[in-house]
Enzyme design. Structure first.
Site: not given
Lengths: 765, 162
Positions: A718, A316
């Site tokens: 997030e 990620r």
């Protein structure tokens, strides 16, 4: 049966537990009444970071008053492994010690205090070996927890070498402790036969179930995990709640008694993984206007002693090393370094923030070198028509959202005028320097591991018309339970209080993914709506039969069911359905469509959509002391058509401040022996209210999701963490004022020491 | 084991406890008042704040015996039946909570702040006086708003929820 416009969805409804929270009546696991005979557990911890155990003498531990039993790795009935995937995390260390304070034995005693006293009395003799602690150590050993991984497009090296301007640098990025207010805890209760029931403070009940079953040598169906709420998770209870649940279940199995393990806060710091710290190296080539032509990144991630979730985390980072910018020729590489430290893990953003911070620093360096406003360099490099494909080959199909969002914030925050005012201030002020930055966020929504993108739900309507809702998502304060209840109540046209929200349990909804990747409401909201719709259709058919109208004429509204000119209450219809033998229970299931990422082939689409946002932060620094104060924050953030603006704004504010802590005050210090020296809030500085400015404006960008996510909303957990990068870049901007034209080298977190170091470097230029 | 007696939320209670017993453990384990939480174990985070003789203290580093004869108020002692204390109502109305674990300590600290500093609290005063209470979820913005509104409500003033 029509789809009436939502009544509760999109409304700013308070958190479902709000009244219980303000009255102290919302139980966390440590608040539950302990079953009779409950034993308390404490852990014996390794005294070194690396070595082999030569003797383990637990005589004094066993002889401590109150101690009922002491267990080591030799007592494990199943497999001694609590890892999420690779089999590399022993529940209790065998001969080999892999990190400082690694659990070696577990004590069960009649009181928590007795267990803790006894746990200190174990004699663990170790043949100590040199411990690899830092990124530099790991580079010298060459040890990794997973293979290196990279993706590449075009010809980055020639593009960089052929560019009009070039820069290279290293970016140091610190880790972060989760500091969920409720520490790790589990209470295991042995059931009939081999069955085991565990209350676990976990974001991933299904995985805890699998790991408890693995450790006990049982089939999954013998193990049930329940979690009603967590006192915060932030990723720290995604993979790393399993260990404590497994230990509690292990001791409960061997003693036959309920067993509770609550880590002391200092132990929680030492025994649980953190956000990965990174050293990221880059080379970039660009033109006179700051447009990137070629770039290479090498991300060196400190993973700790085992793989844990480092595969997905560092992937990620790579997926977000573009943030919002088109990188024509690009290589993004990574190393997952092994060290003799606790295994780093998921933390809100899951590697993404490190990638975004890296590219934002590159953009700033370009702007400073060129003498341009960083915001102009940012906007020039945004994804745009014709330059719209990410380094991993996904079309940024929703790219049109970001530029107008950023320009709206640029206007509302009065960025340009403040830029001038700050330059004037800095010209007059020799010691105190101000800085300003406006940075964007583009965050990919979906688990990059495809099979995690699924969810289930279970809905019952009882004969009195009340509704029981259950789904695989977990509640950690983010308001997931509230959002899903809003969705289900609207399906039935009921007020919220008719929907009972029940604890997440593996025997109600099986095989779930973790509540993570910001996807809790996307996945579980859809699954719960599906379950509710199944029941609603059955009820509508019964209503249509009774009222002698078409099913399409039935409406559910305000607790009533209308058809033609007639009306009955929802409760009456439920009762009729039971009498007519219509099932009022249904499961719902959802899997995210369109996800095709193939990691080995490095092709396909990893993300369902992107969530966007931007923040403008202003700071002042004292160039003599390195002190910093955040003066003002303006945020514009994209939640699509928000399911619940109050909860979403809460996520944005909280995420920003958590990111601010990561980037400014929260510094993890491991000594050369691999011992964490910052293991309590006394030495590890978490933001408090006075670190947050009064000028803290958050607005939602009002644009429905282009993809068919639940009610066209967007995930919000997030992405806001990365809005705090604006504060970090504002600090860099203030330092830049000391020697304009030179890129700033500032490490994260920007503590006063880091700011002073960066000031020294800047002045030396 | 020595005997300790105190008044908790208006009720006389007593018990024989190990002399080392912390007030928080006496409240949670002996009185089953579990709204007072243990966050950090070392009086940093403020999840354990209760009032002893009208003043906020951190019950995780207070000995139960030192509260002999004292008047103790916990989060469970604030509401009057179904009627929330104005500070509780304000935290709810202003979304001053997420996971809720810090909330009881925050509310107890907030009421103490009002007791010490009055009903008209500036944002800055609130922020400065919250230094002993950590929230990891909210970013404090809504907590500060809640305290300001709760303080005003305690003083009988009306501040409309935003």
């Amino acid at each position: 049966m029509d789809d009436a416009p939502p009544v509760l969805v999109h409304q700013a409804i308070t958190h479902d537990s709000a009244i219980r929270h303000v009255t102290g009546a919302a139980p966390y696991i440590d608040d539950l009444p302990e079953p009779a005979g409950t034993l308390h557990l404490a852990l014996g911890l390794a005294p070194v970071a690396r070595g082999r155990i030569t003797t383990l003498d637990l005589e004094k531990v066993r002889n401590t008053p109150g101690v009922v039993a002491v267990f080591t790795s030799k007592d494990v009935p199943g497999r001694n492994d609590v890892s999420p995937s690779l089999g590399d995390e022993p529940m209790l260390a065998g001969d080999e010690i892999s990190f400082h304070s690694q659990p070696v034995f577990v004590v069960a005693a009649t009181t928590r205090r007795a267990a803790r006293i006894a746990a200190r009395l174990g004699a663990i003799e170790v043949e100590q070996e040199w411990a690899s602690v830092s990124i530099a150590d790991a580079l010298s050993t060459g040890e990794t927890v997973l293979p290196d991984y990279a993706f590449r497009r075009g010809h980055p090296e020639p593009a960089i070498d052929g560019a009009a301007r070039r820069l290279a640098g290293e970016i140091e990025i610190g880790g972060q402790e989760h500091f969920y207010l409720e520490g790790q805890i589990a209470l295991a209760v042995p059931g009939e036969g081999e069955a085991m029931f565990v209350h676990s403070s976990t974001q991933h009940p299904s995985e805890v179930q699998h790991i408890v079953a693995r450790v006990l040598g049982l089939a999954d169906h013998q193990v049930t995990i329940e979690c009603r709420r967590m006192g915060g998770g932030f990723g720290g209870k995604e993979s790393q709640a399993s260990h404590w649940a497994a230990l509690a279940a292990f001791a409960a199995r061997l003693t036959g008694k309920p067993c509770k393990l609550r880590l002391d806060r200092d132990e929680d710091f030492a025994l649980t993984g953190k956000r990965h710290d990174f050293l990221s190296r880059y080379r970039v080539g660009y033109d006179e206007r700051g447009l990137i032509e070629g770039i290479t990144f090498e991300h060196l991630a400190r993973c700790g002693y085992s793989a844990d979730l480092s595969l997905g985390v560092v992937d990620r980072t790579m997926f977000h090393s573009d943030n919002a910018y088109y990188l024509p020729h690009v290589e993004i590489g990574s190393k997952r370094l092994k060290t003799n430290t606790v295994s780093n893990t998921a933390f809100r953003g899951f590697g993404g923030p490190q990638g975004v911070l890296a590219i934002e620093q590159v953009i700033d360096a370009i702007a400073h070198e060129r003498g341009l406003d960083p915001l102009d360099v940012r906007k020039a490099n945004f994804y745009r028509d014709g330059s719209s494909v990410t380094p991993y080959g996904m079309e940024v199909f929703d790219r049109a959202t970001l530029l107008p969002l950023v320009e709206a914030l640029e206007a509302s925050s009065d960025y340009r005028a403040r830029r001038i005012a700050i330059a004037e201030h800095n010209a007059r002020s020799p010691i105190l320097k101000r800085g300003l930055a406006l940075t964007p966020v583009k965050f990919g929504i979906s688990f990059t591991l495809k099979h995690l993108n699924q969810a289930g739900a279970l809905v019952h309507v009882y004969s009195d018309g009340s509704v029981m809702l259950n789904h695989g998502g977990t509640e950690m304060g983010q308001g997931l339970y509230t959002k899903v209840a809003q969705i289900v109540a609207d399906e039935f046209g009921l007020p919220l209080e008719r929907v009972a929200i029940t604890a997440t349990r593996t025997d109600k909804v099986p095989n779930t993914g973790p509540t993570a990747a910001s996807s809790g409401s996307d996945l579980n909201g859809m699954a719960a709506r599906e379950a509710a719709r199944t029941i609603r259709l059955r009820m509508a058919e019964e209503a249509a039969r009774r009222l002698d109208v078409a099913v399409s004429a039935i409406r559910f509204e305000d607790g009533l069911v209308h058809g033609g000119d007639e009306t009955m209450t929802f409760a009456e219809l439920a009762r009729f359905c039971v009498l007519e033998r219509v099932s009022l229970s249904a499961t719902g299931y959802y899997r995210t469509p369109g996800i095709t990422w193939d990691r080995a082939e490095k092709t396909g689409r990893p993300f369902f959509y992107f969530a966007y946002g931007a923040a403008c932060s202003e700071v002042v620094i004292d160039t003599m002391t390195g002190e910093m104060k955040l003066l003002a924050v303006d945020i514009l953030h994209d939640c699509g058509a928000s399911l619940n603006p109050a909860l979403d704004i809460g996520q944005i504010e909280g995420g920003f401040v958590q990111g601010l802590g990561w980037l400014t005050t929260e510094e993890l210090v491991f000594d050369n022996e691999g011992r964490l020296r910052t293991h309590a809030p006394s030495t590890y500085k978490i933001p408090v209210a006075s670190d947050v400015p009064a000028h803290f404006h958050v607005e939602l960008w009002d644009e429905p999701n282009r993809e068919d996510a639940i009610y066209r909303s967007k995930a919000v957990g997030e992405p806001p963490v990365m809005l705090a990068i604006s504060a970090f870049m504002a600090i860099a901007d203030a330092i830049h004022a000391l020697a304009p034209g030179n890129p700033v080298q500032l490490r994260a977190p920007a503590t006063p020491e880091a700011i002073l170091d960066a000031i020294d470097r800047q002045r030396a230029k | 084991m020595p005997k300790v007696s105190m008044t908790v939320n208006g009720k006389r209670v007593s018990g024989n406890v190990d002399a080392r017993t912390l007030l928080v453990d006496f409240l949670r384990n002996e009185q089953r008042l579990t709204g007072t939480h243990v966050g950090c174990d070392t009086s940093q985070c403020g999840a354990c704040v209760v009032h002893v003789d009208g003043k906020a203290i951190k019950s995780c580093t207070t000995l139960a015996l030192s509260c002999e004869g004292a008047n103790v108020t916990t989060i469970e002692g604030l509401a009057n039946g179904q009627d929330l204390h104005p500070m509780q109502a304000a935290f709810r109305a202003h979304h001053g909570l997420q996971c809720g674990f810090c909330t009881p300590g925050m509310i107890m600290a907030a009421i103490d702040m009002v007791n010490r500093l009055g009903f008209n609290l500036s944002e800055e005063t609130i922020r400065e006086n919250l230094d002993g209470n950590i929230c990891r979820c909210t970013g404090y913005h809504n907590i500060v708003k809640a305290i300001q509104a709760g303080a005003a409500a305690m003083g009988g003033l009306k501040v409309a929820a935003e």
